[in-house]
Design an enzyme around this catalytic site. Sequence first.
Site, PDB file in Angstrom:
ATOM      1  N   GLU A  22       0.895  -1.317   0.073  1.00 42.53           N
ATOM      2  CA  GLU A  22      -0.141  -0.075   0.202  1.00 42.53           C
ATOM      3  C   GLU A  22       0.872   1.408  -0.086  1.00 42.53           C
ATOM      4  O   GLU A  22       1.936   1.210   0.683  1.00 42.53           O
ATOM      5  CB  GLU A  22      -0.938  -0.053   1.333  1.00 42.53           C
ATOM      6  CG  GLU A  22      -2.195  -1.117   1.041  1.00 42.53           C
ATOM      7  CD  GLU A  22      -2.958  -0.768   2.226  1.00 42.53           C
ATOM      8  OE1 GLU A  22      -3.164   0.348   2.806  1.00 42.53           O
ATOM      9  OE2 GLU A  22      -3.811  -1.776   2.514  1.00 42.53           O
ATOM     10  N   HIS A  77      -4.139   6.657   0.573  1.00 45.57           N
ATOM     11  CA  HIS A  77      -3.445   5.379   0.497  1.00 45.57           C
ATOM     12  C   HIS A  77      -4.139   4.567  -0.472  1.00 45.57           C
ATOM     13  O   HIS A  77      -5.264   4.965  -1.010  1.00 45.57           O
ATOM     14  CB  HIS A  77      -3.417   4.704   2.023  1.00 45.57           C
ATOM     15  CG  HIS A  77      -4.574   4.028   2.376  1.00 45.57           C
ATOM     16  ND1 HIS A  77      -5.719   5.144   2.895  1.00 45.57           N
ATOM     17  CD2 HIS A  77      -5.207   2.786   2.219  1.00 45.57           C
ATOM     18  CE1 HIS A  77      -6.952   4.286   3.174  1.00 45.57           C
ATOM     19  NE2 HIS A  77      -6.653   2.836   2.933  1.00 45.57           N
ATOM     20  N   HIS A  79      -5.185   0.694  -2.063  1.00 46.23           N
ATOM     21  CA  HIS A  79      -5.855  -0.667  -1.901  1.00 46.23           C
ATOM     22  C   HIS A  79      -5.353  -1.462  -3.271  1.00 46.23           C
ATOM     23  O   HIS A  79      -5.906  -1.503  -4.151  1.00 46.23           O
ATOM     24  CB  HIS A  79      -7.385  -0.509  -1.922  1.00 46.23           C
ATOM     25  CG  HIS A  79      -7.784  -0.241  -0.548  1.00 46.23           C
ATOM     26  ND1 HIS A  79      -9.320   0.274  -0.452  1.00 46.23           N
ATOM     27  CD2 HIS A  79      -7.121   0.088   0.796  1.00 46.23           C
ATOM     28  CE1 HIS A  79      -9.359   0.643   0.751  1.00 46.23           C
ATOM     29  NE2 HIS A  79      -8.091   0.649   1.552  1.00 46.23           N
ATOM     30  N   ASP A  90      -9.779   0.355   7.584  1.00 46.10           N
ATOM     31  CA  ASP A  90      -9.491   1.699   7.431  1.00 46.10           C
ATOM     32  C   ASP A  90     -10.699   2.237   8.653  1.00 46.10           C
ATOM     33  O   ASP A  90     -10.394   3.194   9.469  1.00 46.10           O
ATOM     34  CB  ASP A  90      -9.981   2.316   6.104  1.00 46.10           C
ATOM     35  CG  ASP A  90      -9.023   1.834   5.204  1.00 46.10           C
ATOM     36  OD1 ASP A  90      -7.759   1.708   5.498  1.00 46.10           O
ATOM     37  OD2 ASP A  90      -9.427   1.898   3.987  1.00 46.10           O
TER      38      ASP A  90
END
Length: 129
Positions: A22, A77, A79, A90
Amino acid sequence: MSISDEALEAIVSHTPRAYPHECCGLLLGEGTTITRAQPTANVHPDPSRYFEIDPHALIAAHKAARGGGPQVIGYYHSHPTGDPTPSATDRASAAHDGRVWAIVAGREVRFFRDGEEGFVALSYAVAPR
């Protein structure tokens, strides 16, 4: 909310460089305008499944903001194998502090506000440089 095309491209281009981990970083700007996306190191011990923004980068960004630099509006961020929506992880790790989260999967980016009631999807416009 608006984001500069340069900041959006910085987020999208960071994802393949971090793959299969990630990626993560900071969303900087003023008010509801993101002018810059600052990539940071993912310092989580298991970066293929989780992210943790380098605390040194976060502290430096807050210090710069106090000195007149852009404000920390939120975080981004990726995925790598999922979709661009908040995962259970999250939701469990969110601070509910009103910051903006951008989540990217492939070239798709979605934005959310992390409020007291959880994540709320945000609409956005891309502003040219």
